[in-house]
Design an enzyme around this catalytic site. Structure first.
Site, PDB file in Angstrom:
ATOM      1  N   GLY A 198      24.268   2.403  19.614  1.00 41.51           N
ATOM      2  CA  GLY A 198      24.822   1.089  19.757  1.00 41.51           C
ATOM      3  C   GLY A 198      25.889   0.547  21.098  1.00 41.51           C
ATOM      4  CB  SER A 199      25.558   1.604  24.437  1.00 43.04           C
ATOM      5  OG  SER A 199      24.435   1.109  24.857  1.00 43.04           O
ATOM      6  CG  ASN A 200      21.877  -2.759  24.620  1.00 40.60           C
ATOM      7  OD1 ASN A 200      22.242  -3.605  25.635  1.00 40.60           O
ATOM      8  ND2 ASN A 200      21.142  -1.675  24.900  1.00 40.60           N
TER       9      ASN A 200
ATOM     10  CE  LYS B  52       7.941  -3.697   8.970  1.00 46.44           C
ATOM     11  NZ  LYS B  52       7.480  -2.911  10.077  1.00 46.44           N
TER      12      LYS B  52
ATOM     13  CG  MET C 174      14.637   3.014  17.792  1.00 46.62           C
ATOM     14  SD  MET C 174      14.017   1.939  19.406  1.00 46.62           S
ATOM     15  CE  MET C 174      15.144   2.584  20.425  1.00 46.62           C
ATOM     16  NE  ARG C 175      13.179   1.295   9.786  1.00 48.55           N
ATOM     17  CZ  ARG C 175      12.539   2.299   9.048  1.00 48.55           C
ATOM     18  NH1 ARG C 175      11.378   2.035   8.633  1.00 48.55           N
ATOM     19  NH2 ARG C 175      12.888   3.369   9.094  1.00 48.55           N
TER      20      ARG C 175
ATOM     21  CG  HIS D 246      11.318  -3.333  25.568  1.00 44.93           C
ATOM     22  ND1 HIS D 246      10.930  -2.347  24.690  1.00 44.93           N
ATOM     23  CD2 HIS D 246      10.437  -2.857  26.726  1.00 44.93           C
ATOM     24  CE1 HIS D 246      10.120  -1.541  25.115  1.00 44.93           C
ATOM     25  NE2 HIS D 246       9.590  -1.864  26.459  1.00 44.93           N
TER      26      HIS D 246
HETATM   27  C1  GAR Z   1      18.343   0.420  24.680  1.00 46.83           C
HETATM   28  O1  GAR Z   1      17.858   1.099  25.794  1.00 46.83           O
HETATM   29  C2  GAR Z   1      17.308  -0.465  24.124  1.00 46.83           C
HETATM   30  O2  GAR Z   1      16.777  -1.373  25.257  1.00 46.83           O
HETATM   31  C3  GAR Z   1      16.050   0.616  23.480  1.00 46.83           C
HETATM   32  O3  GAR Z   1      16.890   1.341  22.593  1.00 46.83           O
HETATM   33  C4  GAR Z   1      18.383   1.763  23.549  1.00 46.83           C
HETATM   34  C5  GAR Z   1      19.132   1.431  22.520  1.00 46.83           C
HETATM   35  O4  GAR Z   1      20.677   1.847  23.007  1.00 46.83           O
HETATM   36  N1  GAR Z   1      15.319  -0.434  22.615  1.00 46.83           N
HETATM   37  C6  GAR Z   1      14.051  -0.276  22.582  1.00 46.83           C
HETATM   38  O5  GAR Z   1      13.688   0.763  22.897  1.00 46.83           O
HETATM   39  C7  GAR Z   1      13.341  -0.954  21.586  1.00 46.83           C
HETATM   40  N2  GAR Z   1      11.975  -0.984  21.743  1.00 46.83           N
HETATM   41  P1  GAR Z   1      21.783   1.369  22.330  1.00 46.83           P
HETATM   42  O6  GAR Z   1      21.716   1.934  20.865  1.00 46.83           O
HETATM   43  O7  GAR Z   1      22.904   2.331  23.058  1.00 46.83           O
HETATM   44  O8  GAR Z   1      21.966   0.085  22.470  1.00 46.83           O
END
Ligand code: GAR
Length: 204
Positions: free
Chosen positions: A14-16, A68, A93-94, A112
């Protein structure tokens, strides 16, 4: 001005999500509020982060549904209960199916870790690194039916350095994710994005 109610879907650390929360709290994204964080994985740190900020944190267990459609209907009920106008996929991730996507088409945004349309799907940083590209980066885009195929809002490139490991590259990409994702959310909330076919017009 009305407050835009946001939901964030997550699967991991969850850093984003944190970068969105921080940018709302410090006023960089005005007139917006994260109302709920939904995870498809139990016990993720992203859920913890939400709770630390007084945001409702919900684990929806995909294993308890027949298909789903059932799983996504459960998410839709939560979104409706919070009057959600914008859905962010922050490390979710789904692949989103039509049940969830249709009502939020044009109102669902993903981050992404690669320069789309190259290296969609999982482990974008690793795919780019293994391919030997000299430049990679990250992309914020509207979600549509395909995997990471929707109209692009913002991209930022990151050079691959001679002695990079994949982790070093991923860290520098992540830094840029934390910049461009909140920026895209700000533009959306302020009504500065419009989709014209494949193109996203920005009037900032
Ligand atoms: C991030 O790098 C995001 O871009 C990627 O997962 C990571 C989640 O990090 N997303 C994907 O690969 C989607 N296809 P976070 O949980 O620290 O935000």
């Amino acid at each position: 001005m009305n407050i835009t109610n946001i939901a964030v879907l997550v699967s991991g650390r969850g850093s984003n999500l944190q970068s969105i929360i921080d940018n709302i709290e410090n006023g960089t994204i005005p007139h917006a509020s994260v109302k709920v964080v939904i995870s498809d994985v139990d016990g993720t740190y992203a859920l913890e982060r939400a709770k630390q900020h007084g945001i409702e944190a919900v684990f929806v267990d995909p294993g308890t549904f027949d298909n789903k459609e059932g799983f996504e209907n459960a998410i839709l009920l939560i979104l409706a209960a919070h009057d959600i106008e914008l859905v962010l996929l922050a490390g979710y991730m789904r692949v989103v199916g039509p049940t969830l996507l249709t009502p939020y088409k044009g109102r669902m945004i993903n981050i992404h870790p690669a320069l789309l349309p190259s290296f969609p799907g999982l482990h974008g940083q690793q795919q780019a690194y293994d391919h030997g590209v000299k430049v990679s980066g990250c992309t914020v885009h509207f979600v549509e039916e395909g995997v990471d195929t929707g109209p692009i809002i913002i991209q930022h490139c990151v050079l691959v350095l001679e002695n990079d490991t994949v982790d070093m590259l991923a860290d520098r990409i992540l830094e840029q994710e934390h910049r461009i994702f909140p920026e895209a959310v700000r533009l959306f909330v302020q009504g500065k994005l419009s989709i014209e076919g494949r193109k996203v017009r920005i009037t900032d």
